[in-house]
Design a protein around this motif. Structure first.
Motif, mmCIF file in Angstrom:
data_model
loop_
_atom_site.group_PDB
_atom_site.id
_atom_site.type_symbol
_atom_site.label_atom_id
_atom_site.label_comp_id
_atom_site.label_asym_id
_atom_site.label_seq_id
_atom_site.Cartn_x
_atom_site.Cartn_y
_atom_site.Cartn_z
ATOM 1 N N TYR A 43 -10.398 2.453 -2.075
ATOM 2 C CA TYR A 43 -10.236 2.380 -3.534
ATOM 3 C C TYR A 43 -9.574 3.650 -4.049
ATOM 4 O O TYR A 43 -8.616 3.595 -4.817
ATOM 5 C CB TYR A 43 -11.624 2.172 -4.150
ATOM 6 N N GLN A 44 -10.069 4.807 -3.604
ATOM 7 C CA GLN A 44 -9.516 6.089 -4.058
ATOM 8 C C GLN A 44 -8.032 6.206 -3.723
ATOM 9 O O GLN A 44 -7.248 6.731 -4.502
ATOM 10 C CB GLN A 44 -10.264 7.270 -3.412
ATOM 11 N N LEU A 45 -7.648 5.696 -2.530
ATOM 12 C CA LEU A 45 -6.233 5.764 -2.148
ATOM 13 C C LEU A 45 -5.376 4.889 -3.061
ATOM 14 O O LEU A 45 -4.246 5.235 -3.380
ATOM 15 C CB LEU A 45 -6.058 5.317 -0.692
ATOM 16 N N MET A 46 -5.946 3.740 -3.474
ATOM 17 C CA MET A 46 -5.166 2.830 -4.323
ATOM 18 C C MET A 46 -4.995 3.388 -5.737
ATOM 19 O O MET A 46 -4.062 3.015 -6.439
ATOM 20 C CB MET A 46 -5.835 1.456 -4.382
ATOM 21 N N LEU A 47 -5.901 4.294 -6.153
ATOM 22 C CA LEU A 47 -5.813 4.862 -7.504
ATOM 23 C C LEU A 47 -4.531 5.668 -7.709
ATOM 24 O O LEU A 47 -4.126 5.900 -8.835
ATOM 25 C CB LEU A 47 -7.004 5.781 -7.784
ATOM 26 N N ARG A 48 -3.888 6.109 -6.612
ATOM 27 C CA ARG A 48 -2.636 6.831 -6.736
ATOM 28 C C ARG A 48 -1.567 5.959 -7.374
ATOM 29 O O ARG A 48 -0.594 6.450 -7.922
ATOM 30 C CB ARG A 48 -2.124 7.245 -5.349
ATOM 31 N N GLY A 49 -1.742 4.617 -7.221
ATOM 32 C CA GLY A 49 -0.715 3.701 -7.676
ATOM 33 C C GLY A 49 0.019 3.099 -6.501
ATOM 34 O O GLY A 49 1.026 2.429 -6.664
ATOM 35 N N VAL A 50 -0.512 3.354 -5.298
ATOM 36 C CA VAL A 50 0.106 2.838 -4.081
ATOM 37 C C VAL A 50 -0.810 1.769 -3.497
ATOM 38 O O VAL A 50 -1.961 2.035 -3.200
ATOM 39 C CB VAL A 50 0.312 3.966 -3.051
ATOM 40 N N ILE A 51 -0.279 0.536 -3.385
ATOM 41 C CA ILE A 51 -1.070 -0.556 -2.843
ATOM 42 C C ILE A 51 -0.728 -0.683 -1.362
ATOM 43 O O ILE A 51 0.363 -1.128 -1.027
ATOM 44 C CB ILE A 51 -0.730 -1.883 -3.540
ATOM 45 N N GLY A 52 -1.619 -0.283 -0.492
ATOM 46 C CA GLY A 52 -1.383 -0.447 0.934
ATOM 47 C C GLY A 52 -2.000 -1.743 1.413
ATOM 48 O O GLY A 52 -3.092 -2.098 0.965
ATOM 49 N N LEU A 53 -1.321 -2.427 2.305
ATOM 50 C CA LEU A 53 -1.877 -3.681 2.830
ATOM 51 C C LEU A 53 -3.188 -3.402 3.558
ATOM 52 O O LEU A 53 -4.126 -4.208 3.518
ATOM 53 C CB LEU A 53 -0.868 -4.343 3.779
ATOM 54 N N ASN A 54 -3.286 -2.203 4.188
ATOM 55 C CA ASN A 54 -4.531 -1.873 4.887
ATOM 56 C C ASN A 54 -5.685 -1.712 3.908
ATOM 57 O O ASN A 54 -6.803 -2.131 4.193
ATOM 58 C CB ASN A 54 -4.345 -0.609 5.739
ATOM 59 N N ASN A 55 -5.405 -1.135 2.708
ATOM 60 C CA ASN A 55 -6.473 -0.972 1.721
ATOM 61 C C ASN A 55 -6.957 -2.324 1.207
ATOM 62 O O ASN A 55 -8.158 -2.586 1.144
ATOM 63 C CB ASN A 55 -5.985 -0.134 0.533
ATOM 64 N N VAL A 56 -5.987 -3.181 0.836
ATOM 65 C CA VAL A 56 -6.352 -4.499 0.329
ATOM 66 C C VAL A 56 -7.104 -5.283 1.408
ATOM 67 O O VAL A 56 -8.136 -5.904 1.147
ATOM 68 C CB VAL A 56 -5.086 -5.265 -0.122
ATOM 69 N N GLY A 57 -6.574 -5.211 2.644
ATOM 70 C CA GLY A 57 -7.194 -5.945 3.747
ATOM 71 C C GLY A 57 -8.609 -5.481 4.009
ATOM 72 O O GLY A 57 -9.517 -6.291 4.197
ATOM 73 N N MET A 58 -8.828 -4.167 3.981
ATOM 74 C CA MET A 58 -10.156 -3.635 4.272
ATOM 75 C C MET A 58 -11.157 -4.041 3.186
ATOM 76 O O MET A 58 -12.284 -4.427 3.490
ATOM 77 C CB MET A 58 -10.077 -2.104 4.357
ATOM 78 N N LEU A 59 -10.736 -3.976 1.911
ATOM 79 C CA LEU A 59 -11.659 -4.315 0.820
ATOM 80 C C LEU A 59 -12.011 -5.801 0.851
ATOM 81 O O LEU A 59 -13.187 -6.176 0.759
ATOM 82 C CB LEU A 59 -11.046 -3.933 -0.534
#
Lengths: 236, 136
Positions: free
Chosen positions: A199-215
């Motif tokens: 979540y914290q990484l996505m707050l930068r404004g960068v949507i990573g497929l790994n972040n979405v996939g993990m959540l």
């Protein structure tokens, strides 16, 4: 699919007809408004970074409260047996309850759209970053709801479900806070496993497929575990 | 006869539930792992500020040995410098994502430790004075 919506509709009616939903909504918006205003006046910057950084903390208290009775009360009141004899499958019960809480939380989060609107009147915020943060917040809520639903499936008592759900979320929070004290190799491992880190990484404004996939993956795993917990009643 | 049927039903239900649990859990873990191996990302910020240039990415992925970036920033700076610290941290995270375990970073507050300030002075890293003018 239609049977999932029957359960969603039932929970939706419960949320509208009982004062609990309104009390939770008022408390949530008061707290979230405080954090937004506080950060805005202290930093004097037209961004919502500080607001989104405290949201996991706020959701940690609210989401277990909103999902605690979902599966626990059905077991306590004996209505789960009634539900189980209906032509509805266990996964449809879990999915219905999940979608119902997710809808309630989404409405609460949707009401906070006023904040970026205010910001764009008084300044020039980065719209893309805020949109990415909202997506991250929704995904994190889904994760927290699934964990709280699992807690609710473990016990017959709603209050116990709250305590279990809160403890699990608090454990994740502590792990995240203590991350800097671990050796560097372990830090990366923890950052890859803990939903809040993604979540914290996505707050930068960068949507990573790994972040979405993990959540979404974490949410699905806990929904699966809740399903299994209820399914177990059939042979025990 | 009745009892036997019931025991059989329970055993089937149990086996089926365990099988589903393991199959779905494995599928989720595999999908999540695949998603993180793809390294796909979309930068929604204005001007894509956190997207590194292809040459930077290439350089970071071919490092011979690990590097550690140390950022010396005093905490509690007035805005917009507080925001600058956040920006530097976000940027360094992008470098860490591109370089993997070869690119590490840490933040050090020189005000915390007098030894740090003298070490910085020895390395010819000057202090930057910040002046903020505001209307009343």
């Amino acid at each position: 699919m239609r049977r999932v919506f029957v359960i969603v509709w039932k929970e939706w009616r419960v949320a509208l007809d009982t004062p609990l939903g309104y009390v939770v909504a008022t408390a949530f918006l008061l707290a979230s408004g405080f954090f937004f205003g506080n950060h805005l006046f202290i930093s004097g910057q037209a961004d919502m970074r500080g607001y989104f950084s405290v949201m996991p903390l706020l959701l940690m208290f609210f989401i277990p409260a909103m999902s605690m009775r979902m599966l626990a009360d059905e077991q306590q009141g004996g209505t789960f047996e009634l539900l189980a004899t209906m032509p509805v499958q266990t996964w449809e019960i879990v999915a219905g309850k999940f979608v119902a809480v997710l809808m309630q939380v989404s409405i609460l989060i949707g009401l906070t759209i006023l904040y970026p609107v205010t910001l764009s009147i008084i300044g020039n915020p980065d719209g893309g970053q805020i949109a990415a943060s909202y997506l991250a917040l929704l995904l994190l809520s889904a994760c927290y709801i699934a964990i709280s639903l699992y807690a609710s499936s473990l016990t017959r008592h709603a209050v116990v479900a709250y305590v279990i759900g809160f403890s699990m979320l608090f454990g994740l929070f502590l792990l995240m806070q203590a991350m800097a004290t671990f050796p560097v190799g372990m830090q990366d491992l923890i950052a890859a496993m803990v939903p809040t880190a993604h979540y914290q990484l996505m707050l930068r404004g960068v949507i990573g497929l790994n972040n979405v996939g993990m959540l979404t993956g974490t949410a699905t795993i806990f929904l699966l575990l809740s399903w299994f917990q209820l399914e177990r009643r059939r042979w025990q | 006869m009745e009892k036997g049927v019931q025991v059989d039903f329970r055993r089937t239900a149990r086996r089926r539930a365990w099988l589903t649990l393991f199959a779905v859990a494995t599928a989720i873990v595999l999908l999540t792992a695949a998603a993180s191996l793809l390294h796909l990302r979309a930068d929604w910020t204005e001007n894509s500020v956190y997207t590194l240039s292809p040459s930077t990415k290439q350089l970071l992925s071919r490092l011979d040995e690990p590097i550690l970036i140390r950022a010396y920033i005093t905490s509690g700076m007035p805005q917009p410098y507080g925001r600058l610290k956040q920006f530097i941290e976000d940027m360094l995270r992008s470098y860490h994502e591109a370089g993997g375990s070869n690119v590490g970073f840490e933040f050090i507050d020189p005000a915390d430790d007098p030894n740090v300030s003298s070490a910085l002075a020895a390395m010819n890293v000057p202090k930057v004075q910040v002046q903020v003018v505001e209307d009343d």
